[in-house]
Design an enzyme around this catalytic site. Structure first.
Site, PDB file in Angstrom:
ATOM      1  N   ASP A   1      26.498 171.421 -36.739  1.00  0.00           N
ATOM      2  CA  ASP A   1      26.492 169.971 -36.667  1.00  0.00           C
ATOM      3  C   ASP A   1      26.953 169.388 -37.917  1.00  0.00           C
ATOM      4  O   ASP A   1      26.661 169.936 -38.951  1.00  0.00           O
ATOM      5  CB  ASP A   1      24.982 169.513 -36.032  1.00  0.00           C
ATOM      6  CG  ASP A   1      25.141 168.217 -35.398  1.00  0.00           C
ATOM      7  OD1 ASP A   1      26.114 167.482 -35.613  1.00  0.00           O
ATOM      8  OD2 ASP A   1      24.035 167.706 -34.410  1.00  0.00           O
TER       9      ASP A   1
ATOM     10  N   ASP B   1      27.362 162.711 -27.538  1.00  0.00           N
ATOM     11  CA  ASP B   1      25.953 162.901 -27.335  1.00  0.00           C
ATOM     12  C   ASP B   1      25.507 162.044 -25.990  1.00  0.00           C
ATOM     13  O   ASP B   1      24.478 162.000 -25.330  1.00  0.00           O
ATOM     14  CB  ASP B   1      25.026 162.058 -28.421  1.00  0.00           C
ATOM     15  CG  ASP B   1      24.738 163.135 -29.418  1.00  0.00           C
ATOM     16  OD1 ASP B   1      25.051 164.285 -29.269  1.00  0.00           O
ATOM     17  OD2 ASP B   1      24.334 162.492 -30.530  1.00  0.00           O
TER      18      ASP B   1
HETATM   19  C1  GLA Z   1      23.468 165.315 -33.177  1.00  0.00           C
HETATM   20  C2  GLA Z   1      23.980 165.957 -32.133  1.00  0.00           C
HETATM   21  C3  GLA Z   1      23.059 166.357 -30.982  1.00  0.00           C
HETATM   22  C4  GLA Z   1      21.722 166.727 -31.700  1.00  0.00           C
HETATM   23  C5  GLA Z   1      21.258 166.089 -32.809  1.00  0.00           C
HETATM   24  C6  GLA Z   1      20.276 166.782 -33.629  1.00  0.00           C
HETATM   25  O1  GLA Z   1      23.303 163.884 -32.913  1.00  0.00           O
HETATM   26  O2  GLA Z   1      25.034 165.687 -31.552  1.00  0.00           O
HETATM   27  O3  GLA Z   1      23.494 167.084 -30.030  1.00  0.00           O
HETATM   28  O4  GLA Z   1      22.141 168.193 -32.001  1.00  0.00           O
HETATM   29  O5  GLA Z   1      22.415 165.718 -33.838  1.00  0.00           O
HETATM   30  O6  GLA Z   1      19.759 165.921 -34.490  1.00  0.00           O
END
Ligand code: GLA
Length: 745
Positions: A472, A542
């Protein structure tokens, strides 16, 4: 195929041609990119005899070069449009005159130093060398022409053959000078939870641009730019697409002058970029892949999809069935421990899932705020008193694989790594650095930082046998001051950062060749061809609400194959939109992607739990079709007005994936809002065999795939000819936010 004849270069793929020519003064001009030509052009498309004002004779540099269709323009010699290359030296002298020197043609495709790049055997490479003897600098323009698809790729290498250091102030990869009357530019914009919204802007004199200065490709723009002719639809008209094999700041721009000449450029964003090229050194610019279609936007997308699958994605997972996973992020956020994960594992086993991905939080004390622990990467004692061992043992017992979340480019102030090495973070001396999610950026230009972070990730994989990692990246780069780089190389931080990301991912794949990496950046902020070189799938957004996903997916699919798009079944009610959508529709819609669950499956109702095995089985059965099939956009549900100029807004979204031999297809259909007293939609399918007969099943839930008697429609022997020309008459689908999957076999 690449041919050179009388100063002209003709590059041809099965359906497209690209032509360049050297003019009498040694400038390389761009003549043509479009539908395939089999013979060289004979007219003077370089317009050598025209005399643009204020010149008084043909070829007078200042006004002539300002209208010359340059193959690769540089600054300071009389072309005042956007240029691609700016070179300076310690005396701040600018300018580079790109004069033709020679060419070579070779089989295959060379690798690009330290960069992700397309690869292949059935292709040819052309290198054209331009030189500026006054500065002692050479430029190799690289072209690769693929024989199995309509794709030409471009990159460049600048070589400092002089005896003094120079600085690259700007180094864009691609220029296309074209006459684009009536065309529109396609760009993709967005924000978190609303990525990849495609929109169209008609070309007029002036600038249409798309860019990121964030150090990643970003939510606001995708490293892609397209062009469509005024009459284009998904199936007709002309379309060009340019996609950047790069995961950092970028620029894509179309600049049109008053004569109607458009210049399209693409490359690394010159903002925050200055590269010191020492005497004798060379610099490689990342690759752009480009395609042309005379069969509308849909063919452009299919060209990209085929190419990305065959020539960009390297992972051993490319053609394998990917694990159907459960990710605990939206199930627990940061509030979980080993016991909670074991509970999820047990339900996952009952439902038939392949993998549990442990998301953000395993290394932080906090159960609420994303703070602390980034950079240390050890399971925190309060949540994992015995480390990962209990979870690993349970997973082994249940035969479920494990995945782990990292955000490797970041460091928390509250971490042992920061306490020991504050100089590892980027920050300006004397200024309090900007935090985002309580975190700072690591200085990835420093090789010690890369080694340290690599070891931390590799240790977890080695010790607990993780077979997947989610990489990420949750904040952009600012305060870009490196305590490692010397003063005159601070302009290299943004570029070196991305090289560092590539370097660690490459090293991970060397040590763990079976590792499945899913890249992610606050959702889909780093969905690009650079990342796809390392990971066959990327987290799309997300936002997993199936209604929100319609435009997010449509924009993503414009460039990238469906098989690369991370898609999970979200909880009800969705945390971002607040929308309630049935478990069936959430399941069917997430099947168009990598498929998984992102909700607390241990708390699902008995009824939903019972539906999971059928959803998983259906996804597995469609795996080959989704991975290898051809994509057709049949209708766009258009809420925001970003659509092909002249096209009609539709009340439903519809997308088809059809096998290459036309023997089977799956069609996803959703009409987000039910219209009272309306008629069923009639959709015309694509890619089937006219003479074949098909069984058509319309299902609202995965169970009815295995029990077609319960399907909404179950019709036998409809000919391909009928389905493609007269269309498929869908029954009226009741209710808001109801999606159906149509299976054609
Ligand atoms: C990002 C990712 C999510 C999750 C969060 C965790 O927003 O897109 O899927 O992994 O970080 O903090």
């Amino acid at each position: 195929m690449i041919r050179y004849e009388n100063g002209s270069f003709l590059l041809s793929t099965p359906n497209t041609s690209y032509v360049m020519q050297v003019n009498r003064d040694g400038y390389l001009g761009h003549l043509y990119y479009g539908k395939r030509l089999d013979r060289p052009l004979v007219q003077d498309f370089l317009r050598s005899e025209e005399i643009p004002s204020p010149s008084v004779k043909p070829g007078e540099k200042v006004s002539f070069l300002d209208n010359f269709p340059f193959e690769y323009p540089a600054s300071g010699v009389g072309d005042f449009r956007e240029n691609c290359l700016e070179i300076s030296d310690s005396e701040q002298v600018f300018g580079f005159e790109p004069l033709y020197k020679g060419y070579i043609i070779k089989k295959g495709k060379p690798a690009l130093k330290d960069l992700p790049a397309s690869f292949g055997h059935d292709c040819e490479t052309l290198i054209i060398t331009l030189e500026d003897n006054v500065r002692g600098v050479e430029l190799d323009l690289g072209y690769c022409v693929f024989n199995d698809c309509d794709m030409i790729t471009r990159w460049n290498v600048v070589k400092n053959l002089s005896e003094k250091d120079i600085y690259l102030e700007k180094a864009l990869t691609l220029c296309m000078d074209m006459e684009l009357e009536g065309f529109s530019v396609i760009r993709e914009t967005g924000v978190w939870a609303r990525e990849h919204q495609a929109f169209f802007t008609q070309i007029q004199p002036g600038v249409v641009a798309t860019e990121s200065s964030r150090g990643e490709s970003g939510h606001e723009a995708a490293p892609f730019i397209g062009l469509v002719s005024s009459n284009a639809t998904n199936e007709t008209g002309e379309a060009y697409g340019f996609s950047f094999v790069w995961s950092g700041s970028f620029l894509g721009k179309v600049w049109t002058n008053s004569f109607g000449l458009s210049r399209l450029v693409m490359g690394v964003n010159p903002n925050n970029f200055r590269w010191k090229l020492k005497a004798g050194d060379e610099f490689t610019m990342p690759e752009v892949i480009m395609t042309y279609s005379s069969e509308g936007l849909g063919k452009m997308s299919r060209n990209f999809h085929d190419f990305i699958r065959e020539h960009i994605i390297r992972s051993v997972w490319k053609d394998r069935q990917r694990p159907v996973l459960v990710n605990n992020w939206e199930a627990t956020y940061l509030d979980f421990d080993d016991k909670k994960l074991i509970e999820i594992l047990r339900t996952a086993s009952k439902a038939g899932l392949d993998m549990l991905v442990i998301d953000d939080g395993w290394f932080r004390e906090s159960k609420v705020e994303p703070e602390g622990g980034l950079g240390d990467w050890v399971p925190v004692k309060s949540k994992f008193p015995d480390g990962f061992t209990p979870v690993v043992e349970e997973a082994k017992k249940l035969n479920i694989k494990l995945g782990l979340w990292f955000e490797p480019e970041m460091i928390s102030i509250d971490s042992d790594l920061y306490r020991a090495h504050p100089e590892y973070a980027l920050s300006f001396p004397g200024r309090v650095p900007a935090l985002c999610r309580n975190q700072l950026m690591l200085d990835f230009s420093n090789p010690d930082v890369l080694d340290t972070i690599y070891e931390k990730i590799a240790t977890q994989i080695r010790e607990s046998h993780f077979s997947y990692i989610k990489w990420d990246m949750n904040r952009p780069i600012c305060d870009a001051y490196s305590r490692y780089l010397p003063a005159d190389q601070q302009g290299e931080i943004f570029f070196r950062h991305v090289l560092g990301v590539y370097k660690i991912q490459e090293k991970l794949l060397m040590e763990f060749p079976e590792l499945l990496i899913e890249n992610c950046s606050s959702g889909g902020a780093r969905f690009d061809c650079g990342m796809l070189y390392y990971s066959p799938q990327i987290w799309t957004s997300d936002d997993m609400d199936p209604v929100e996903r319609l435009s997010i997916c449509e924009g993503t699919e414009l460039i990238y194959p469906v098989s690369t798009m991370g898609a999970h079944v979200c909880k009800n009610q969705n945390d971002i939109s607040g929308r309630l959508v049935s478990f069936d529709t959430r399941g069917l819609m997430a099947i168009a992607g990598t498929f998984g669950y992102e909700l607390d499956i241990s708390k699902l109702s008995e009824e939903d739990l019972k539906k999971m095995p059928a959803q998983i089985r259906l996804r597995r059965e469609l795996d080959k079709l989704i991975n290898r099939g051809e994509y057709y956009r049949l209708s766009s549900f258009d809420r925001r007005g970003y659509r092909i100029p002249g096209s009609i807004a539709k009340s439903y979204d519809c997308m088809e994936i059809v096998s290459r031999d036309g023997s089977e297809a799956a069609v996803w259909y959703m009409k987000p809002l039910y219209e009272p007293d309306s008629r069923g939609s009639r959709i015309k399918l694509k890619g089937l065999v006219c003479s074949a007969d098909y069984d058509v099943t319309v299902i609202t839930d995965a169970d009815s795939y295995f029990n077609p008697d319960t399907a909404l429609l179950n019709k036998r022997a409809i000919s391909g000819e009928e389905l493609m020309n007269a269309g498929l008459c869908l029954p009226v689908i009741h209710g808001d936010y109801t999606g159906v999957l149509i299976l054609i076999r």
